[in-house]
Design an enzyme around this catalytic site. Structure first.
Site, short mmCIF file in Angstrom:
data_model
loop_
_atom_site.label_atom_id
_atom_site.label_comp_id
_atom_site.label_asym_id
_atom_site.label_seq_id
_atom_site.Cartn_x
_atom_site.Cartn_y
_atom_site.Cartn_z
N LYS A 48 0.85 -1.20 0.00
CA LYS A 48 0.00 0.00 0.00
C LYS A 48 0.88 1.25 0.00
O LYS A 48 1.93 1.29 0.65
CB LYS A 48 -0.91 -0.03 1.24
CG LYS A 48 -1.95 1.09 1.29
CD LYS A 48 -2.84 0.94 2.51
CE LYS A 48 -3.89 2.05 2.58
NZ LYS A 48 -4.80 1.90 3.74
N SER A 62 -9.79 2.34 2.85
CA SER A 62 -8.85 3.02 1.97
C SER A 62 -7.90 2.07 1.23
O SER A 62 -7.25 2.46 0.26
CB SER A 62 -8.00 3.99 2.79
OG SER A 62 -7.21 3.30 3.75
N SER A 90 -10.41 0.05 7.17
CA SER A 90 -9.82 0.15 5.83
C SER A 90 -9.10 -1.09 5.33
O SER A 90 -8.63 -1.11 4.20
CB SER A 90 -8.85 1.34 5.78
OG SER A 90 -9.56 2.55 5.82
#
Length: 493
Positions: A78, A156, A180
């Site tokens: 990420k 997210s 998330s």
């Protein structure tokens, strides 16, 4: 055998140890899959040369008998994790061009274990969002879809979820501040684990809300999540909130035996307007665990109704403080200044240009609730509510509950753009089942359990005791086996 990029982490590990597969072959298969999946916009910075270099090193390590469980496993990272020499923007324009000179604790642990980095993954800007629509890179797209409708992969950690679900990588890192990891995992039919706060070091992970953020693995199976968490977790003196507890062998804990365990069903999670499919799935999950020998008991978490408003005071307050460091002075974007502009104008223009609308909204909310005259009315009150929410969980576990079963999300994945122009609170409601876990600092895992009427994946959440990830993963493995979820998105990209 499946296409190499479709192997699970456990399958690939065993094949490499048996000499049936090399890390280079596995990495090349994943790189080819990434190259052919541009329509998903999951990978935003690719590192193919570095990946092959790491794969060759992994093969040497395996041949020397020094391979760990993650050695040679290609993963996506990420964009919130600092990676040495590789762009790290937190999907924000304000960090354009930033290349860290150091590794985050999580990525360093993975590289020490021999994992292979394929590149950086899309996300909501500074992890603020539930749909991956706030990214400077553009929307990540769910590999699942209904007809021609493009769906959100959740947020997210939307790029991480999409990449794992589409078999672009065998696992991915995510972060979870209010859901998330777990919400995008549920939206894409994969497993997402948020560990206990302090189980995984936050050092080198770009901060959103420091008392809530926690990194975790996103994988296709519970066993893979156990393997990857074992590599990610460690003690770390650089993070004062990181525990120095030893890291258990999470994979060894997957006995599949939960006889006599007590699973709590919180009555407050049966909310008005909950979809019939979600409620039916929740009941089905409880029946599966009961059939496996667990005792299902109803419990009360009375302060659940206050969790979402408390979260959306605390998280923006911490975000406004953390994001104050992005000012255009030391790194990242700096606005072009006009004649007569001074330092204040540079700050204002840089932050206005560099931050997207959702980040600006949360910074403004956070600054407001921390301001003189409102600190006690909002922030301190929210902190007191947070303590009550944690106490609810503590009392449930003290009464003998071993884990808690809830829905992961209020619905299946929705269409990209569907929430545009609506009240932002409607988007925030996607976190209704997940934020309590962050506020209480507990471990939670989302497991895919079924499909809705449109053929989209739905997940259930299990919440565990503090630092009892091993037990939580075992409960999740039982649920996973009983559900027998094998759904995969049809390849359209």
């Amino acid at each position: 055998m499946s296409a190499l990029n479709e192997l699970t982490i456990a399958e690939a590990r065993d094949a490499m140890r048996a000499g049936k597969l090399s890390a280079v072959e596995l990495t090349e298969a994943c790189l080819a899959a990434v190259e052919g999946a541009g329509a998903l916009n999951a990978f935003v910075h690719q590192t193919p040369d570095l990946a092959l270099e790491m794969a060759r090193a992994a093969d040497h390590r395996i041949k020397a008998g020094d391979g760990a469980a993650m050695t040679g496993i290609p993963v996506g990272i990420k964009d919130l994790f600092c990676t040495r020499g590789v762009p790290t923007q937190a999907a924000s324009g304000i960090l354009e061009g930033f290349r860290p000179e150091y590794e985050s604790a999580v990525t360093q642990n993975l590289w020490d274990a021999g994992a292979v980095m394929l590149g950086k993954l899309n996300m909501d800007e500074f992890a603020m969002g539930s749909s991956n629509e706030t990214s400077v890179y553009g929307n990540a797209v769910n590999p699942w879809r209904v007809g021609e409708t493009a769906l959100t992969p959740g947020g997210s950690s939307g790029g991480s979820a999409a990449a794992v679900a589409a078999d672009l990588c065998l696992g991915a890192t995510g972060t979870d501040t209010g859901g998330s990891i777990r919400q995008p995992a549920a939206f894409t039919g994969i497993v997402g684990l948020k560990p206990t706060y302090g189980r995984v070091s936050r050092w080198g992970t770009i901060a959103f809300a420091s008392s809530l953020d926690q990194a975790g693995p996103m994988t296709r199976t519970v066993r893979d999540a156990a393997i990857m968490l074992g590599a990610m977790a460690s003690a770390d003196d650089r993070d004062s909130t990181c525990t120095d507890l030893p890291v258990p062998d999470y994979e060894a804990a997957l006995t599949g035996d939960i006889r006599g365990k007590k699973i709590g069903i919180p009555r407050e999670y049966r909310m008005d307007g909950m979809g019939a499919e979600i409620e039916a799935l929740w009941q089905k999950g409880a029946d599966m665990l009961r059939d496996a020998g667990a005792e299902i008991v109803e419990i009360s978490l009375p302060h659940t109704r206050y969790a979402l408003p408390a979260y959306y005071v605390i998280a923006p307050a911490e975000a406004s403080s953390n994001l104050a460091r992005y000012d255009g002075v030391r790194y990242g974007h700096r606005a072009r200044l006009g004649a007569g502009d001074g330092i204040v104008q540079m700050y204002e223009k840089t932050r206005a240009e560099g931050f997207g609308p959702e980040v600006q909204r949360r910074v403004m909310i956070g600054t407001y609730v921390l301001s003189a005259g409102f600190y006690d009315a909002y922030y301190n009150r929210a902190r007191k509510v947070r303590a009550l929410i944690k106490r609810d969980f503590d009392q449930a576990y003290a009464a003998g509950v071993d884990a808690i079963l809830t829905p992961a999300t209020p619905s299946a994945a929705f269409g990209l753009g569907e929430m545009a122009g609506k009240d932002p609170v409607e988007m925030y409601l996607n976190d209704v089942f997940t934020v309590t876990v962050n506020l209480a600092g507990l471990p939670g895992i989302s497991v895919p359990v079924g499909l809705n009427a449109d053929g989209l994946p739905l997940g259930l959440q299990l919440i565990g005791r503090p630092f009892a990830e091993a037990e939580l993963l075992n409960h999740a493995s039982v649920l996973e086996r009983a559900a027998g979820f094998v759904g995969r998105p049809d390849k359209w990209w």
